[in-house]
Design a protein around this motif. Structure first.
Motif, PDB file in Angstrom:
ATOM      1  N   LEU A   3      44.232 -10.158  36.142  1.00  0.00           N
ATOM      2  CA  LEU A   3      44.543 -11.176  36.489  1.00  0.00           C
ATOM      3  C   LEU A   3      45.735 -11.491  35.568  1.00  0.00           C
ATOM      4  O   LEU A   3      45.855 -12.139  34.601  1.00  0.00           O
ATOM      5  N   GLN A  53      39.065  -9.817  36.782  1.00  0.00           N
ATOM      6  CA  GLN A  53      38.171 -10.429  37.776  1.00  0.00           C
ATOM      7  C   GLN A  53      37.391  -9.324  38.688  1.00  0.00           C
ATOM      8  O   GLN A  53      38.189  -8.526  39.516  1.00  0.00           O
ATOM      9  N   PRO A 105      34.983 -13.856  35.577  1.00  0.00           N
ATOM     10  CA  PRO A 105      36.125 -13.104  35.008  1.00  0.00           C
ATOM     11  C   PRO A 105      35.929 -13.030  33.663  1.00  0.00           C
ATOM     12  O   PRO A 105      35.356 -13.843  32.964  1.00  0.00           O
TER      13      PRO A 105
END
Length: 850
Positions: free
Chosen positions: A120, A178, A183
Motif C-alpha cells: 500500500l 494488504q 493490512p
C-alpha cells in the motif's frame, strides 16, 4: 494460351483488378491476425520468473476431470476423459514435501507459498501483480540480498529491487501490506535481486516462514514444491523419478516451459480464452471475407462483360473463359495473400498489445508469430479467389456470342432462379438461427450464434439484393425525383443496374448490422443485469475497495456502527458443477434478507447457513435442482463439496448463478477479501455516509457508496466490457468498412463511359455529381434499413434468450454515429471516384478504344 492471356489481362487491367486485390489482401491480413491469436492460445510461451533456478517443479492439478463410459454395439465400450481448469490456485498437502525429499537424486525440496500481498504505497511506473512468499523459497529464483538482511520475526519483509526502486524503499523503511487478512505495516529488512535481472511481470515480497504461513492462511498446504537436483542428476531423469514417487496423487510435475503456467495461472487461463476468442474472430472474419470477396469478384467480372462477350464472339469456349477467369483469380489471390499475410503480422502484434493493455490477456503470455497462420492466409486467399471466380465465371461463360455486338450491356430483367432459391434458403437459415438464439440462455452458447446469424442474413441480402434494390427503388422513386434531373437519373440507374447496386448494398448492410450487434450486445445483457441488481439490493449503502478488497475487520466495524441493521460481505469466484463453469458469490448469512433480495421463486433464504446454497432458475433448470436437492460442486481451488439447495431465485443475471456461504468461498479463493459489503441501516437511525466513513477510516482504499453510486460503478465496468467486445471484433468491422469503400469506388470508377455519354447528351458536371449523390443516398438508406433490420432481429432474439424479455438496448447516439460514419464512407467512396472520372473530356472517352 489462356494462362498467357490471363497474365496479360492482369498486367493491362491493374485498375480493374485493384478492388479484388484489396478485398483479398484485407481478408488475408485478417486471417493472419486471428490465426496468430489462435496459435498464441495454443502454443504461446509462458516463461517462468520465480522458478528460473528450479529445474523440476511440483504443483497441484489445476483441472477438474470427468470420465464417461459409453456402451456401444457388440458389447464394446468407449471411454472419454475430459478436463477443465479451475479458477483459483490449487494447493498441495504439505506432506507431499516429505515424499519428494525421499526421492533419490533430490538434493533439496523447497516448499513454496504464493499468496496475495499488495504493498500500500505509491510507486512509479506500471502497477504489477504482487505476491508474497516465504524467504526460504527465495532460492528458487534465486534471489540474493543486495542490501540489509533476511526477515527476522513477523514484522519484517524483504522486497525485490524493482519494487524498492519504484516505491523508494530501503532497509528500515515502513511498508504497509494488504494480504489475505487485515493490512499490516512491516519494516523493510532488506532488498533482493536476481542474477537474471529484475522481475518484469510481478513484484515479490518475502516474509519470515511463520508470517508467510499465517498470511497464506492455508494450514497444512503448500502452493508448489521446488526440486533442486543433486550433482550429476539430469532434469529429465529426476522429473521421472519424482513423477513415479507421486503416482496416485493429484500432484503434477513440470519442467522447462511447463513451469510458466504453474507460476502464472492467469496466463494459463488466458490461453483458453484466446483460443476461443481467436477461433470466434477467425470464423466470423472468414465468413465475412467470403461474402465480401465473392461480391467484389462478381462486380469485377461483371465490369468486363463486354470484353468477355467479345472473346466468346471469336470462338472462345465457356471452359476456356472459366479457366482464364480462374487463373486470373489465382494470380490476384496469390499476390494479395502473400502481401496480406505479411501485413497481418504487425496487425496481430498491435491487436495482442491492445488485449494486454485492456487486461484481457496477461503480458506473461507471449505472442507466437509462426508460419502456419500466414500459410493459412495465403491458402484462404487462393481458395477464396478461386471459389469466387468459379461462382461468377459460370454465369459469364453462358454469354451468347451475339451479345458481343450489343451497343450496351444491359442487366437481366430478373436474377437467375438458382440465385433467388439460394437467397431464400439462406434467409430461412438465418431465421432458424434467430429462433435458436432466442432459446439460448448462456453467453458462451449465444455469442457465436449471434454473429453467425448476422453473417447468414447478410448473405441472404447479397443473393436477394437485386430484388430488394428494385423493391426499395419503387418506394424511393418519388422522393428521389423531387431532387431534380439527378434524382431521375439515379432512379433509372437503380432500376436498370440493380445487381451492381446490390453489390454496394450488401457490405453496407453487413457493416451496419455487424457494428450495431457488436455495440449493443453488451448493453443489452448488462442493462438487464444492472436492473436486476438495482431491484435486488435492499441496502442503502455499499462498501467498495480501490485495492484488493474489504477486510473482515472493516465489515465488523460497520456492523458495530449505531443504526446499522445488517452488513453482507460478498466475495466472488467461479466453481464447476461437473465440468460446467458457473459464476458464484459467497455471502455472509447474518441479516442477508435485509440487504439482498434475489427474488426467490422456490424455497427460502431464511436459515441460509454454511451447508446451504441458493441457485438461479437457469442453473436449477440446467442441473435439475430444486429446494432440498444436494448440489455437488468443485470450488475455485479444486476442492469438492456437497451442499443443500435452500432457495431458487430469478435474478441470476444480477447476482450470478450460484450463491454460497461466504466463509466457504473465501477459504478457497486466492483473494478472500470481499469485493463489496452491502450495508442496511434503520429507517429512523440517521446513519449516513459520514458515520460509515468514520467507521472505516483506518482501512486504506475503502469507500462508502450509495446504491446509485454502486450502480454507476457497475455501468463503468459494463462499458469496459463493451470496449473489449468492440476491440475483439474491430478488425472484422474495419475490414467490412474497407469493403464498403472498395465496392462503391469500383462501382463508380468503371462508369466513366456512362458519365461521358451523359455529358455528351447535355448533362452538366454538377448534375452527374448530383446523380451520384442521390444514388449513394439511396444505397445508404437501403443498406441502413437492411442492416438495422438484421441487427434488430438478432439483438431481440439474444435479449429474449438471455434476459427473458424482447428489450434490446439500442443507444441512439451510438446508432446515429454508426449510420453517419457509413454515410460518410458511402458518399466519399462515390463522389471522389466520380470527380476523377469526370475530369476526362467526354469526347476523349467516347472515342477511346475499349
Amino acid at each position: 494460351m489462356m494462362l498467357r492471356y490471363a497474365l496479360q489481362t492482369v498486367r493491362d487491367r491493374k485498375a480493374g483488378f485493384l478492388g479484388a486485390f484489396v478485398a483479398l489482401l484485407c481478408a488475408a491480413a485478417l486471417v493472419t491476425a486471428c490465426g496468430t491469436l489462435l496459435e498464441t492460445g495454443l502454443r504461446g510461451k509462458i516463461r517462468t520468473e520465480r522458478y528460473a533456478a528450479t529445474p523440476v517443479l511440483v504443483s497441484a492439478d489445476q483441472n477438474v476431470h470427468e470420465t464417461t463410459v459409453k456402451e456401444k454395439k457388440g458389447g464394446r465400450t468407449k471411454t472419454k476423459h475430459k478436463a477443465k481448469p479451475v479458477a483459483e490456485r490449487a494447493w498441495l498437502p504439505a506432506a507431499t514435501v516429505d515424499a519428494v525429499r525421499a526421492v533419490p537424486g533430490v538434493e533439496r525440496a523447497v516448499p513454496e507459498l504464493t499468496f496475495q500481498a499488495v504493498p500500500l504505497v505509491e510507486a512509479a511506473g506500471e502497477a504489477l501483480p504482487s505476491y508474497g512468499h516465504a524467504w526460504t523459497s527465495a532460492v528458487l529464483t534465486p534471489f540474493t540480498l543486495t542490501e540489509g538482511r533476511a526477515p527476522q520475526g513477523g514484522g519484517e519483509v524483504v522486497v525485490d529491487r524493482a519494487l524498492a526502486a519504484r516505491a523508494g524503499l530501503k532497509p528500515g523503511s515502513e511498508l504497509a501490506v494488504q494480504s489475505t487478512g487485515e493490512p499490516r505495516t512491516y519494516r523493510v529488512s532488506g532488498v533482493a535481486k536476481t542474477d537474471r535481472g529484475d522481475l518484469a511481470r510481478q513484484s515479490a515480497l518475502f516474509f519470515g516462514d511463520d508470517e508467510a504461513r499465517r498470511l497464506a492462511a492455508r494450514d497444512g498446504q503448500v502452493s508448489a514444491i521446488g526440486v533442486l537436483p543433486a550433482p550429476d542428476v539430469g532434469t529429465t531423469e529426476l522429473a521421472a523419478r519424482v513423477e513415479q514417487a507421486l503416482r496416485g496423487t493429484t500432484a503434477q510435475v513440470a519442467t522447462g516451459d511447463e513451469r510458466g503456467p504453474v507460476e502464472f495461472l492467469d496466463a494459463a487461463g488466458a490461453r483458453i480464452k484466446l483460443v476461443s476468442m481467436g477461433g470466434a474472430m477467425g470464423g466470423t472474419s472468414l465468413l465475412v471475407a467470403i461474402l465480401v470477396v465473392v461480391g467484389t469478384f462478381a462486380l469485377s467480372v461483371q465490369q468486363r462483360y463486354r470484353e468477355l462477350a467479345l472473346l466468346r464472339a471469336i470462338a472462345a469456349t465457356p471452359r476456356q473463359l472459366r479457366r482464364m477467369i480462374g487463373r486470373e483469380a489465382l494470380l490476384v489471390g496469390l499476390a494479395a495473400g502473400v502481401t496480406g499475410a505479411l501485413a497481418g503480422l504487425p496487425l496481430a502484434a498491435w491487436l495482442h498489445g491492445r488485449f494486454v493493455d485492456s487486461g484481457v490477456v496477461p503480458a506473461t503470455l507471449e505472442r507466437t508469430a509462426g508460419i502456419f497462420p500466414m500459410l493459412a492466409a495465403v491458402a484462404a486467399s487462393l481458395l477464396g479467389a478461386w471459389a469466387a471466380a468459379r461462382i461468377t465465371g459460370r454465369r459469364i461463360a453462358r454469354i451468347r456470342p451475339a451479345e458481343a455486338l450489343a451497343e450496351a450491356a444491359v442487366e437481366r430483367g430478373r436474377p437467375r432462379w438458382i440465385r433467388s432459391v439460394l437467397g431464400v434458403l439462406l434467409l430461412a437459415g438465418g431465421a432458424v438461427l434467430v429462433v435458436v438464439l432466442g432459446s439460448l440462455r448462456t453467453e458462451p452458447a449465444s455469442t457465436p450464434v449471434t454473429f453467425l446469424a448476422v453473417v447468414v442474413l447478410a448473405g441472404a441480402v447479397s443473393l436477394l439484393g437485386p430484388l430488394l434494390v428494385r423493391a426499395a427503388t419503387a418506394l424511393l422513386a418519388g422522393p428521389l425525383r423531387l431532387t431534380g434531373p439527378g434524382g431521375h437519373l439515379a432512379t433509372a440507374n437503380l432500376r436498370g443496374n440493380a445487381t451492381r447496386m446490390a453489390s454496394a448494398v450488401t457490405p453496407l448492410a453487413l457493416l451496419i448490422g455487424m457494428t450495431c450487434t457488436v455495440l449493443f450486445i453488451t448493453p443489452t445483457l448488462g442493462d438487464a443485469a444492472r436492473a436486476q441488481a438495482r431491484d435486488g439490493i435492499r441496502a442503502q449503502w455499499v462498501l467498495a475497495a480501490q485495492g484488493p478488497g474489504v477486510t473482515r475487520e472493516a465489515a465488523e466495524r460497520i456492523r458495530r456502527t449505531p443504526g446499522v441493521t445488517a452488513a453482507t460481505e460478498i466475495v466472488h469466484s467461479s466453481v464447476r458443477v461437473g465440468l460446467t463453469k458457473y459464476a458464484a458469490q459467497g455471502v455472509t448469512p447474518a441479516g442477508l434478507t435485509r440487504t439482498w433480495d434475489p427474488e426467490v421463486t422456490g424455497g427460502s433464504l431464511d436459515g441460509f447457513g454454511e451447508e446451504n446454497a441458493a441457485v438461479s432458475e437457469l442453473a436449477a433448470d440446467q442441473l435439475g435442482l430444486r429446494p432440498g436437492s444436494p448440489l455437488k460442486l468443485t470450488l475455485g481451488d479444486g476442492t469438492p463439496v456437497t451442499l443443500t439447495v435452500s432457495a431458487v431465485y430469478a435474478r441470476g443475471l444480477g447476482f450470478g448463478d450460484l450463491t454460497l456461504p461466504h466463509r466457504l468461498v473465501a477459504a478457497h479463493a486466492d483473494n478472500p477479501l470481499a469485493r463489496s459489503v452491502l450495508v442496511a441501516t434503520g429507517p429512523d437511525a440517521g446513519t449516513g455516509r459520514e458515520q460509515l466513513a468514520a467507521a472505516v477510516a483506518g482501512f486504506p482504499g475503502v469507500r462508502v457508496l450509495t446504491a446509485a453510486d454502486a450502480d454507476a460503478a457497475r455501468a463503468e465496468r459494463q462499458d469496459a466490457g463493451a470496449e473489449i467486445n468492440l476491440l475483439a471484433m474491430g478488425l472484422v468491422l474495419a475490414f467490412t468498412a474497407i469493403a464498403v469503400v472498395n465496392t462503391l469506388a469500383m462501382s463508380t470508377a468503371e462508369r466513366f463511359r456512362e458519365f461521358a455519354m451523359l455529358r455528351l447528351a447535355g448533362a452538366e458536371r454538377r448534375q452527374v455529381l448530383r446523380m451520384l449523390r442521390a444514388e449513394a443516398l439511396a444505397v445508404l438508406l437501403i443498406g441502413t434499413a437492411l442492416g438495422s433490420g438484421i441487427a434488430l432481429a438478432v439483438l431481440t432474439a439474444f435479449s429474449v434468450g438471455m434476459t427473458g424479455a424482447a428489450a434490446p438496448a439500442v443507444l441512439p447516439v451510438a446508432y446515429a454515429v454508426v449510420v453517419g460514419v457509413a454515410g460518410v464512407l458511402a458518399l466519399a467512396a462515390t463522389s471522389l471516384p466520380g470527380r476523377v472520372a469526370l475530369r476526362v473530356a467526354p469526347v476523349a472517352v467516347a472515342t477511346a478504344k475499349g
